[in-house]
Design a protein around this motif. Structure first.
Motif, mmCIF file in Angstrom:
data_model
loop_
_atom_site.group_PDB
_atom_site.id
_atom_site.type_symbol
_atom_site.label_atom_id
_atom_site.label_comp_id
_atom_site.label_asym_id
_atom_site.label_seq_id
_atom_site.Cartn_x
_atom_site.Cartn_y
_atom_site.Cartn_z
ATOM 1 N N ASN A 3 0.852 -1.186 0.000
ATOM 2 C CA ASN A 3 0.000 0.000 0.000
ATOM 3 C C ASN A 3 0.882 1.228 0.000
ATOM 4 O O ASN A 3 1.884 1.274 0.714
ATOM 5 N N ASP A 4 0.506 2.239 -0.795
ATOM 6 C CA ASP A 4 1.304 3.452 -0.766
ATOM 7 C C ASP A 4 0.890 4.308 0.431
ATOM 8 O O ASP A 4 0.055 3.896 1.251
ATOM 9 N N ARG A 5 1.480 5.494 0.561
ATOM 10 C CA ARG A 5 1.253 6.296 1.765
ATOM 11 C C ARG A 5 -0.200 6.741 1.885
ATOM 12 O O ARG A 5 -0.649 7.102 2.968
ATOM 13 N N HIS A 6 -0.915 6.728 0.744
ATOM 14 C CA HIS A 6 -2.333 7.093 0.802
ATOM 15 C C HIS A 6 -3.226 5.863 0.959
ATOM 16 O O HIS A 6 -4.445 5.961 0.846
ATOM 17 N N GLY A 7 -2.589 4.682 1.135
ATOM 18 C CA GLY A 7 -3.368 3.470 1.360
ATOM 19 C C GLY A 7 -3.849 2.795 0.083
ATOM 20 O O GLY A 7 -4.603 1.829 0.142
ATOM 21 N N ARG A 8 -3.431 3.290 -1.073
ATOM 22 C CA ARG A 8 -3.841 2.639 -2.324
ATOM 23 C C ARG A 8 -3.026 1.376 -2.542
ATOM 24 O O ARG A 8 -1.853 1.315 -2.192
ATOM 25 N N GLU A 9 -3.676 0.378 -3.182
ATOM 26 C CA GLU A 9 -3.029 -0.920 -3.360
ATOM 27 C C GLU A 9 -2.200 -0.977 -4.638
ATOM 28 O O GLU A 9 -2.655 -0.573 -5.708
ATOM 29 N N ASP B 248 8.063 7.514 -2.227
ATOM 30 C CA ASP B 248 6.606 7.662 -2.201
ATOM 31 C C ASP B 248 6.243 9.110 -1.904
ATOM 32 O O ASP B 248 5.758 9.439 -0.822
#
Lengths: 577, 577
Positions: A97-103, B141
């Motif tokens: 997951n990136d820092r925004h929570g996207r997969e 990121d």
């Protein structure tokens, strides 16, 4: 390159956790170092070989008309959800997951990304066919990474993807890629075979693997002794035995076989050859219209082994192939797995071609601790469907009718694939055809395991002293070993002169100018596997000679100093230099 | 290359979400495509330029004696925990767990991995100095990725790390890298400046950035008009004004300044120049022995701006720089932030050199809505510590005493750094010195933003028609545009002949053989930015000529067909071809 200014990280000891020879030698020759399980740093010596492999792959891909691109390693989950693989792909897909929570995932392959790109960029049949490739770091989160870079988690692949208006165009590019791969592996100096491979699971219509032959290979590949037929064992067809099935000669009898549950045990107990027995395996059947699935029996000659790929590709058999549990067998047949047989079996049978050719055979009696002898098809058991169910064995007739089959071990280093419209359909990748009609594109994909090739080459080319590189991918083509150069200006000067001369002639030269004992230098150059070696010594120079030894040579030879370059040019495959 | 078989993915429209010109032009010229925020696919046209940049970087690094390695992109958390950065590095570190739940990150940089490698491989001072580099895909990121590949999340870096027995050896390699970077950017054909940079935060002793000059750059860089002094604005020293401080001429007076809280407001209200005011900023002081921290005042001339890096590097100031809150100011000083001044201030003061040079100045009275005029140091307020606290401004004297300072915008494309023992100490990377004593190695690190260079070059080289590539990194050096070739065999044949001739002479040639209108072809070749263009037409051939136009030329010129190659060789920087 001067060895004194280069990381020569050779090791005497064989690392304890390196199971196969290429892994051992890559560590010992200072080509790679382990960072973590399945993660390796390429040291300067190893990277030189890796880059040479890359260059050959790139040059041949360019020659084929493919266009190089570079896609991101990190891929958004959305595309994988569109193709359906986000859920299908198992634990080998490294998700994050990136820092925004996207997969996202670290791409093990790029079908989705390239299909997304091409559906946006290519609108007309006029822009087709097109073939795009990249050479890139991939990640596959192997459950049990091992064998060094042979089965690493992070590795370098050349992956290519072609797009077509129709199957005919796909077929043309597929053939071009087949030839391109042969050129690549020819240039790499490897003993390899292109073999037919199964394409069932991915739904394509054709597939070939390219295998480097090596006894340590993990795959069985099959050849004809007399034709160019070659296939991997999953795909190789086992043809029906010649002639008619013999007529029954015995009566069927039930015999007690207490505790005998395996083919070997039964054959020994009854004192017959395993070739006269059949074994019956129960697997899950395909679901019917109502979503219910029963069992189906797969019947093989006792000495043969089931080919699971062939079996699961058959209509009526559930995919993936799923063996019935002991409980299911007990419930449906009424006996343990070791006592099943085709006589009065209450489930449908699929009989292998060789088993179907038997007469007077032995099989389980569907009753614990009993077998039947003198069994014959039709008379005692319904023959049912006859199919190719088994793995071929050495000596089987070649399916093309020419010669018999041999089996060798191979390491898969390339794979070409007609994907058809699996991805283009799922992701709606269309172009307009000549009539302005929207058509789903046909696709092919083509992979080369770039980093794996380095290891495969070593598996095929080594001896007890170390690696033996083909010239084309040796980190250095020539080693110059100077003896006692720190004390002899004559040797130092002659070494430098030869170094400059060979470099200017275009050779990759390593001059071992380290202040080490001759034995250490010789051992290192042999371990590293440099194909050609000159030794510069006071004794040789006094006689006007250098000592030459090819890495595969038994003997050294003295070469007049002035003839070193022409000699090397002649000894090297780069004669046209 | 034939344009008809190549992905020419040009676009007329400027993409809405591309803010800067390089991003717009890279999309419009078909060099890149966005996959997701901060993730870009390099199309064939863009990748050609990227690879040329890579090649130049690699060649110069090799020439410098650095050794190329390739470390894994995926790095285990353990090493980052050892260096302390696992917790220090913020959200830009893309973290992940493998299938067994172990923690990893996608490396934005490789200090830990290389230090781990070298502490294992290098045991003696004899193997030092050594400098290792890689050219690799990195991931950062970014909270807000933008500007295309200029600030992407996935990008390509050349990162190098050197290891030394002592600071002198580090200094030598640092100088070699400085020269190597100049060679790289010279060969890339860029207008760039190496500038001194601050090295405080990372604890090293020296650092230079390499900036491509471009008005769209995000960084301010500072030069002398008359010497080679250059620094980034964070680092550029503001020297003390010349001469003695003027003597006091006025008496200090308190004046009511109701509602005037900013320098501009005060200057307007009192009808004086802002250069005659000072402003007082309160920041957190360093903790004392008891772990308590008060406030400290930073005093600047009203028209100057605080340089936060300089401030936080000062003893007594807390790092990172932390402004006092309004509440703290109210509590300690007894007024609002807009009315503070150095007279009777109850906290320690640090006064900027220029502010320290003022006489008869205006400042806050430490009482809301009142200011003091005619204030003089020593007489009215204790001067305390005088330091360099401010950003330089255009026209300031150069710190080397030669000329005055100019300020330009730059894009950082390279950075070299003396790391000292920051990582080697934390990770216990030692070698044995001549006396057999264990010594912690000194380290340097050296980065080049390979993919960013492509964008930076465009920021510096473009016009309203598109990109203007320096020859060295143009995707193709020459375009041949054939007009009406589908109907004129003469044109087609002459185009092919020229194509072969230029290719054989070693040029990267794109022949635009597409069946498109001349205007489309011209516009595409200009948008893509190919430095040299020949047009092959029936009309020209009738006169025995080709039309030539350099990408920066105003006018076209006719060149006799036979002279095309010598003309091009002369027009190209590769004259020695």
């Amino acid at each position: 390159m001067r060895a004194s200014r280069y990381l020569i990280a050779t090791q005497k000891e064989t690392p304890a956790d390196a199971e196969i020879i290429s892994h051992q030698l890559m560590l010992r020759a200072g080509m790679i170092r382990k960072l973590a399980a399945g993660l390796y740093t390429w040291l300067p010596m190893g990277l030189r070989t890796l880059r040479k492999v890359e260059r050959i792959v790139r040059e041949e891909m360019d020659k084929s008309g493919a266009q190089e691109v570079l896609m991101p390693a990190v891929q958004p989950a959305e595309l994988w959800q569109e193709s359906g693989r986000w859920t299908q792909y198992g634990g080998e897909l490294l998700r994050m997951n990136d820092r925004h929570g996207r997969e996202f995932c670290f791409g093990p392959t790029h079908e989705e990304v390239i299909t997304d790109l091409i559906r946006n960029e290519v609108k007309s049949y006029k822009e087709l066919p097109a073939n795009f490739y990249q050479i890139q770091t991939k990640f596959r989160d192997e459950r049990r990474p091992r064998f060094g870079v042979m089965r690493a988690r992070e590795f370098i692949m050349k992956d290519a993807y072609s797009f077509h208006l129709d199957a005919e165009s796909l077929n043309e590019t597929y053939q071009v890629m087949h030839r391109t791969y042969c050129s690549i592996f020819d240039r790499l100096g490897l003993d390899y075979r292109p073999v037919q491979a199964d394409s069932g699971a991915i739904g394509g219509s054709a597939s070939h693997e390219f295998h480097v032959l090596a006894s340590s290979g993990e795959d069985d590949i099959v050849f004809s002794t007399e034709s160019d037929y070659a296939a991997n064992i999953e795909k190789a067809e086992a043809v029906a035995p010649a002639g008619e099935r013999p007529s029954p000669a015995e009566q069927m009898k039930e015999v007690a076989t207490p505790g005998q549950r395996t083919i070997d045990a039964i054959a020994a107990f009854l004192d017959i050859d395993a070739t006269r027995t059949v074994k019956t395996l129960l697997v899950k059947a395909e679901e019917d219209e109502n979503g219910k699935s029963g069992l189906v029996a797969l019947i093989l000659r006792g000495d043969h082994t089931l080919n699971e790929i062939k079996a699961e590709n058959l209509p009526g058999v559930a995919e993936p192939l799923t063996m019935a549990t002991d409980e299911e067998i007990k419930r449906v047949i009424g006996c343990e797995p070791g006592s099943i047989g085709p006589v009065n079996l209450p489930v449908p049978c699929i009989v292998d071609r060789s088993a179907a050719h038997l007469a007077d055979f032995v099989c389980g009696a569907n009753r614990d601790d009993y077998h039947l002898t003198g069994v014959n098809w039709d008379r005692d058991a319904a023959l049912g469907r006859v199919e190719d169910l088994r793995n071929v064995v050495e000596g089987d007739p070649s399916p093309d009718g020419k010669g018999t089959l041999e089996i060798r071990r191979g390491i898969e280093v390339g794979h070409i694939f007609k994907l058809g419209n699996k991805y283009s359909k799922a992701m709606n990748a269309t172009v307009l055809d000549e009539n302005g009609k929207s058509v789903v594109m046909e696709m092919g994909c083509y992979g080369v395991g770039v980093s794996r090739i380095v290891a495969a080459s070593i598996e095929q080319n080594h001896d007890d002293k170390g690696i033996i590189w083909p010239d084309a991918i040796a980190p250095f083509e020539v080693a110059i070993v100077t003896l006692n150069a720190h004390k002899s200006p004559t040797v130092a000067e002659a070494g430098e002169k030869l170094y400059e001369q060979l470099r200017q002639a275009g050779f990759d030269v390593l001059i071992d100018d380290r202040n080490e004992r001759p034995g250490v230098k010789f051992a290192d150059m042999e371990l590293i596997g440099i194909p050609h070696r000159f030794v510069v010594s006071d004794r040789g120079l006094a006689a006007g000679t250098l000592e030459y030894k090819g890495r595969r040579d038994e003997d050294k030879q003295d070469i007049p100093v002035a003839e070193a370059l022409p000699f090397l040019i002649n000894a090297s495959p780069r004669k046209g230099l």
